[in-house]
Design an enzyme around this catalytic site. Sequence first.
Site, PDB file in Angstrom:
ATOM      1  N   HIS A 213     -59.253  -4.999 -33.661  1.00 14.80           N
ATOM      2  CA  HIS A 213     -59.314  -5.175 -32.207  1.00 14.80           C
ATOM      3  C   HIS A 213     -59.167  -6.647 -31.828  1.00 14.80           C
ATOM      4  CE1 HIS A 213     -63.704  -5.443 -33.274  1.00 14.80           C
ATOM      5  NE2 HIS A 213     -63.674  -6.406 -32.372  1.00 14.80           N
ATOM      6  N   GLY A 323     -68.846 -11.459 -30.917  1.00 15.27           N
ATOM      7  CA  GLY A 323     -68.376 -12.652 -31.608  1.00 15.27           C
ATOM      8  C   GLY A 323     -68.441 -12.503 -33.114  1.00 15.27           C
ATOM      9  N   SER A 325     -67.344  -9.872 -34.652  1.00  8.28           N
ATOM     10  CA  SER A 325     -66.237  -9.000 -35.046  1.00  8.28           C
ATOM     11  C   SER A 325     -65.343  -9.640 -36.089  1.00  8.28           C
ATOM     12  CB  SER A 325     -65.367  -8.667 -33.838  1.00  8.28           C
ATOM     13  OG  SER A 325     -65.860  -7.551 -33.169  1.00  8.28           O
TER      14      SER A 325
END
Length: 482
Positions: A213, A323, A325
């Site tokens: 993502h 953050g 991720s």
Amino acid sequence: MSHKRVPKRKAAIAVGSVAALGAAALLLPNAMASQTDNAAGAAPKTLKATDASGLASQLEQLLGDAFAGSYYDADKQQLVINVVDGDNNNVVVQAEKAGAAVREVDNSIAELKAGAQTLKTKATIPGTAWALDPRTNKIQVTADSTVTGAAWNTIESTVKSLGSGMATIKKTAGTFKPLVEGGDAIFAGGARCSLGFNVVTGDGTPGFLTAGHCGVAAAEWSDTEGGAPIATVEAATFPGDGDFALVKYDDPATVAASTVDVGNGQTVDILQAADAAVGQQVFRMGSTTGLNDGQVTGLDATVNYAEGTVTGLIQTDVCAEPGDSGGSLFTQDGSAIGLTSGGSGDCTVGGETFFQPVTTALAAVGATLGAGDAGAGAGAGAGAGEEAGAGQDAGAGQEAGAGEEAGAGQEAGAGEEAGAGQEAGAGQEAGAGQEAGAGGDAGLGEEVGGDELGGVDDQNANGNVSGNGADDGTGLGNNEKH
């Protein structure tokens, strides 16, 4: 930026010498782990979790339909194998001879997967997730705080329709969201993610893995907020069958060390990729919350984010925030396990978190983990596919063209611009396209587990930026991606 070292090299340390407090204090060698000889009917072998995962894969092939899942008993340091044909003495003998503890259960893997397919067909609702839990021999279904009213009734009735003893359902606080920031922060526009693991790409040049993502949110990434891009997305998958992206360094001479920065000037060498095992202790590093640890709680997890359904994930109880991720999930012995996808809750109250398996991502993009500092840059010694970490399953020659990526070029999110200053406190829900902040200045300067982890201290969460070839921006707010 020729020969730039990314992430910035700290004083490299062996896993056993990590001296930090909190989660870092747990990164110590397991002195009791050994593989003793075992005869059929004797006590199971004591194993390290990564060794148990390998043995479980072998026994799955050996036992066939009788195999009903496995998990790692961390207290006893044993692999537990579930079987559905316990009356077949040959099945039990084979598993015990291999060194596993054997447990007879009711539900086969085929039955559990059929139940998961029913959930997919009848109950694919944003804010829900399910995973196979071999410790209970059931499907573990979780619904976040947004699943109420008719949606909750649908989930509950679908679980009941599977029959007694097939699935459990529970509510969790917060909302399932991808968490945009293994360990160092990377930036693109208003988005912030974390670098997962440095790799050698299929053509022998250096790159890194992060969350898919993040890869569909922006094509170019920097190692400083507002800085010049240092890497470009090569392939990304999200949503769909995984949440991973391959990002190639623009400078082929970049020295991409196979390490995870765990703060305080310390790094952990990443030696190989490995599959996760339920019950296994794992560590997560992210640029928002630093180093945290917990256990794997489920495999083959499906998560229904607001942006779409993602399958094939690892479920854990390790906390994470926006953050984080793309950040690294790894073990104390230096095995790369996963890339942070998303979840609910935060590092104050805890929550459910989901990770992309590294072995699957490597195979899909045709990359291998680097060995130490042997980045395959211009003039470097390691060619494509050379010196992959011991035990890696993914050859560098496997094909995953840029056209394969799910999400890159797809239209994602509301496409509305969210100002970088918008913020949703940790665990709060951010609207589509809004930035899900990690509580403002929740950077690496936070105290985690008693260990002061220094680093970037301003958190930009997942804002709207144009996707890799996408016509519209990707809003990563509702189901917060770390």
